[in-house]
Design an enzyme around this catalytic site. Structure first.
Site, short mmCIF file in Angstrom:
data_model
loop_
_atom_site.label_atom_id
_atom_site.label_comp_id
_atom_site.label_asym_id
_atom_site.label_seq_id
_atom_site.Cartn_x
_atom_site.Cartn_y
_atom_site.Cartn_z
N ASP A 1 -2.84 -10.86 -1.62
CA ASP A 1 -3.46 -10.28 -0.42
C ASP A 1 -4.84 -10.19 -0.49
OD1 ASP A 1 -2.06 -8.77 2.16
OD2 ASP A 1 -4.04 -7.80 1.76
N HIS B 1 1.10 -1.28 -0.08
CA HIS B 1 -0.01 0.01 0.03
C HIS B 1 0.95 1.40 0.09
CE1 HIS B 1 -3.72 -2.27 0.53
NE2 HIS B 1 -3.36 -2.72 1.68
N HIS C 1 -6.28 -7.48 0.05
CA HIS C 1 -6.54 -6.10 -0.23
C HIS C 1 -5.52 -5.81 -1.45
CE1 HIS C 1 -6.98 -6.13 4.10
NE2 HIS C 1 -8.25 -5.50 3.69
#
Length: 249
Positions: A135, A98, A137
């Site tokens: 993952d 991220h 996300h």
């Protein structure tokens, strides 16, 4: 299989779930007894600047997590370099997918995957790369940094059905052509974790598919630890994935 790890990763550096006490211990305790550990060195500023702005690097220093974040990025570089010769797993934290060039969120600071691949590319160790992010996300930071390059492809499976998810991963890997396959290996999509989708056996299958795909196209392969927060099953899932990646070696 070789696993990149440093005792610094035991350190509880923040209050977020990726830093929770006992998280890394739960993985270490479950790893195969013949695991060979490799010790990384921190990424230097020049390596970090391949993926991040100088202002962002300064911001990470201000947050007081630079040392462990730089060690994670350095661990990613070592994992990727080792992966050129044999499958390798980077048991590192903080996670990274991220983190964008000038910002970060979701428990991340530096984008470990981007730093590692850009380092390999800048030192002429690879020409092309493929990134699979499993993952729960979406790896927005990885896409933000690497998405503009024509030498690397990133892919995030999106299926909400277990069988469809495995099929999607198999299909995309079967068509992969690259010098190296990098995996953002999150385990929070397990049925007993936040995502509630995959089984432990699925992580073995995915690991084996990655190894088979790398063999089929003559690529190296490596994986970097991202999410996964249920300590009761996390070690089993990581070990299943590693066993899949190293099957037949």
């Amino acid at each position: 299989m070789k696993v990149v790890f440093d005792d610094l990763f035991y350190f509880v550096y923040s209050s977020d779930p990726a830093s929770a006490e006992g998280r890394m211990q739960s993985v270490i305790a479950a790893l195969p007894k013949d695991t060979e550990f490799l010790s990384p060195e921190p990424a230097n500023r020049e390596q970090l600047e391949l993926a991040h702005t100088l202002d962002h690097i300064k911001d990470v220093k201000k947050e007081g997590v630079y040392d462990i974040a730089a060690m994670a990025a350095g661990g990613a570089i070592l994992t990727a370099k080792t992966g050129l010769k044999e499958p390798c797993f980077g048991l590192i934290r903080p996670p990274g997918h991220h983190a964008s060039a000038a910002s970060a969120w979701g428990f991340c600071y530096f984008n470990n995957m981007a730093v590692s691949l850009l380092t390999l590319r800048s030192t002429l160790l690879i020409k092309t790369a493929f990134v699979l992010d499993i993952d729960l996300h979406y790896g927005d930071g990885t896409d933000n940094i690497l998405g503009g390059f024509n030498w690397v492809t990133t892919y995030n499976p999106v299926r909400n059905n277990r069988a469809d998810y495995i099929r999607e991963v198999k299909e995309v890997l079967s068509s992969t052509q690259a010098d190296i396959i990098g995996v953002s290996a999150g385990f929070d999509n397990h049925k007993d974790d936040w995502g509630g989708l995959l089984s432990t056996e699925d992580y073995f299958l995915i690991g084996r598919m990655i190894k088979d795909a790398s063999k089929a196209c003559g690529a190296g392969c490596f994986a970097l630890f991202e999410g996964g927060y249920n300590h009761k099953v996390l070690g089993q899932n990581v070990t299943a994935f590693i066993n899949g990646m190293s099957a037949g070696i």
